[in-house]
Design an enzyme around this catalytic site. Sequence first.
Site, short mmCIF file in Angstrom:
data_model
loop_
_atom_site.label_atom_id
_atom_site.label_comp_id
_atom_site.label_asym_id
_atom_site.label_seq_id
_atom_site.Cartn_x
_atom_site.Cartn_y
_atom_site.Cartn_z
N HIS A 41 0.83 -1.21 0.00
CA HIS A 41 0.00 0.00 0.00
C HIS A 41 0.86 1.26 0.00
O HIS A 41 1.66 1.47 0.93
CB HIS A 41 -0.88 -0.04 1.25
CG HIS A 41 -1.84 1.09 1.37
ND1 HIS A 41 -1.82 1.97 2.42
CD2 HIS A 41 -2.86 1.48 0.57
CE1 HIS A 41 -2.81 2.84 2.27
NE2 HIS A 41 -3.44 2.57 1.15
N ARG A 42 0.72 2.06 -1.04
CA ARG A 42 1.51 3.30 -1.24
C ARG A 42 3.03 3.00 -1.15
O ARG A 42 3.80 3.83 -0.67
CB ARG A 42 1.13 4.38 -0.21
CG ARG A 42 -0.35 4.66 -0.11
CD ARG A 42 -0.66 5.76 0.92
NE ARG A 42 -2.06 5.73 1.34
CZ ARG A 42 -2.54 6.41 2.38
NH1 ARG A 42 -1.74 7.19 3.08
NH2 ARG A 42 -3.82 6.32 2.73
N GLU A 68 0.98 -0.33 -4.73
CA GLU A 68 -0.23 0.48 -4.93
C GLU A 68 0.18 1.94 -4.97
O GLU A 68 0.96 2.39 -4.11
CB GLU A 68 -1.22 0.23 -3.79
CG GLU A 68 -2.60 0.81 -4.04
CD GLU A 68 -2.91 2.10 -3.28
OE1 GLU A 68 -3.99 2.65 -3.47
OE2 GLU A 68 -2.03 2.56 -2.50
N ASP A 70 -1.07 6.20 -5.85
CA ASP A 70 -2.18 7.16 -5.98
C ASP A 70 -1.80 8.20 -7.02
O ASP A 70 -0.76 8.85 -6.89
CB ASP A 70 -2.42 7.85 -4.63
CG ASP A 70 -2.82 6.85 -3.55
OD1 ASP A 70 -3.94 6.34 -3.61
OD2 ASP A 70 -1.98 6.58 -2.66
N HIS A 83 -0.81 10.84 -2.38
CA HIS A 83 -2.11 10.40 -1.86
C HIS A 83 -3.10 11.54 -1.59
O HIS A 83 -4.20 11.58 -2.11
CB HIS A 83 -1.94 9.58 -0.58
CG HIS A 83 -3.24 9.13 0.01
ND1 HIS A 83 -3.96 9.89 0.91
CD2 HIS A 83 -3.98 8.03 -0.21
CE1 HIS A 83 -5.07 9.27 1.23
NE2 HIS A 83 -5.11 8.12 0.56
N GLU A 142 -4.31 3.66 -8.40
CA GLU A 142 -5.55 4.30 -7.94
C GLU A 142 -5.64 5.71 -8.51
O GLU A 142 -4.72 6.52 -8.35
CB GLU A 142 -5.62 4.37 -6.41
CG GLU A 142 -6.90 5.08 -5.98
CD GLU A 142 -7.10 5.22 -4.47
OE1 GLU A 142 -6.35 4.59 -3.69
OE2 GLU A 142 -8.02 5.98 -4.10
N LYS A 144 -6.88 8.98 -7.75
CA LYS A 144 -7.31 9.64 -6.50
C LYS A 144 -8.08 10.92 -6.84
O LYS A 144 -7.55 11.80 -7.51
CB LYS A 144 -6.07 9.93 -5.65
CG LYS A 144 -6.35 10.54 -4.30
CD LYS A 144 -7.24 9.67 -3.43
CE LYS A 144 -6.53 8.54 -2.74
NZ LYS A 144 -7.50 7.64 -2.03
N ASP A 267 0.29 -1.88 4.48
CA ASP A 267 1.48 -1.04 4.66
C ASP A 267 2.70 -1.90 5.01
O ASP A 267 3.82 -1.41 4.97
CB ASP A 267 1.25 -0.05 5.83
CG ASP A 267 0.32 1.10 5.45
OD1 ASP A 267 -0.01 1.24 4.26
OD2 ASP A 267 -0.08 1.85 6.37
O1 G3P Z 1 -5.75 0.42 -2.31
C1 G3P Z 1 -6.66 0.75 -1.33
C2 G3P Z 1 -6.43 2.04 -0.61
O2 G3P Z 1 -5.31 2.69 -1.14
C3 G3P Z 1 -7.57 2.95 -0.57
O3 G3P Z 1 -7.45 3.95 0.38
O4 G3P Z 1 -7.00 6.24 1.14
O5 G3P Z 1 -5.20 4.57 1.17
O6 G3P Z 1 -5.96 5.52 -0.98
P1 G3P Z 1 -6.34 5.11 0.42
CA CA Z 2 -4.59 4.42 -2.49
#
Ligand code: G3P
Ligand code: CA
Length: 276
Positions: A41-42, A68, A70, A83, A142, A144, A267
């Site tokens: 994640h990120r 992942e 954004d 993000h 993603e 965003k 994470d």
């Molecule tokens: O990939 C799922 C997640 O990234 C969604 O929430 O706010 O972390 O972008 P957020």
């Molecule tokens: Ca995300």
Amino acid sequence: MSKKLVLGVGIAFSVLISPFSQVFADDLTGGERKQVDNVAHRGAAGYAPENTIAGFDLAVDMKADYIEIDVQKSKDGELVVIHDTTVDRTTDGTGKVGDLTLKQLKSLDAGSWKDEKFAGEPIPTFEEILDRYYGKVGILIELKAPQLYPGIEEQVAEALKKRNLDKPQNEKIIIQSFNFKSMKKMNKLLPEVPIGVLTSNHTDTTTEALQEFSTYADWFNPNYGNVSKELVNQVHSLDMQIGSWTVRSQEAADLLFEMEVDAIISDYPDYVDPRN
Ligand code: G3P
Ligand code: CA
């Protein structure tokens, strides 16, 4: 009719008439199917500044299956990876992402807020991330707040097409968003790229909602508090896969693994894959 069924018929036809069909068939039977995709994640955001090369490189080192990211757009129309819709939390600057030029965004320090050892880490562009990681690790893209950036879908589609990443059997590219309208559009622009819908509301897990998502999405990605074994089964029965977020404890990772989700977005990639 579900997106998978529509695409499946098309792909089956082209494979049947292709001279490479035997090679392709052999590929499908080789190797073992993995139980869960490990999505950093990120980047490995628990250990490195989110949405930076330092974090994404670490995720690759930790053997994540996907990173992942954004994606948003700068004032002068460049796709950037960050993000929040402002730079305040994760850089030494202030202001909205969409009010700053690429040059201004690039001058910011996106690493120090996490730890001094990451000082000077810049905000990456989308194209830098594609060029550095495609073929090396999957990329869960993603969009965003795409409603803030008219035309972002076309621009993302162009960047992928330029690199031939818009085809089936691509280099593990998935596009997702909380904005369903944007994902419907993305599916029209890139019908062969897997699409994901992100949800955090319980109301988006009804049978009707899931059926509607399955007409254009391949992935249903809810926050983990909304996941149950029943929901996993329902998503699978509609021929979609399910990925859940954001895992920040070993217990949450174990629970999702037991419920047989297809991807765990965390994470901490080591909670998902104990090889680390
Ligand atoms: O990939 C799922 C997640 O990234 C969604 O929430 O706010 O972390 O972008 P957020
Ligand atoms: Ca995300």
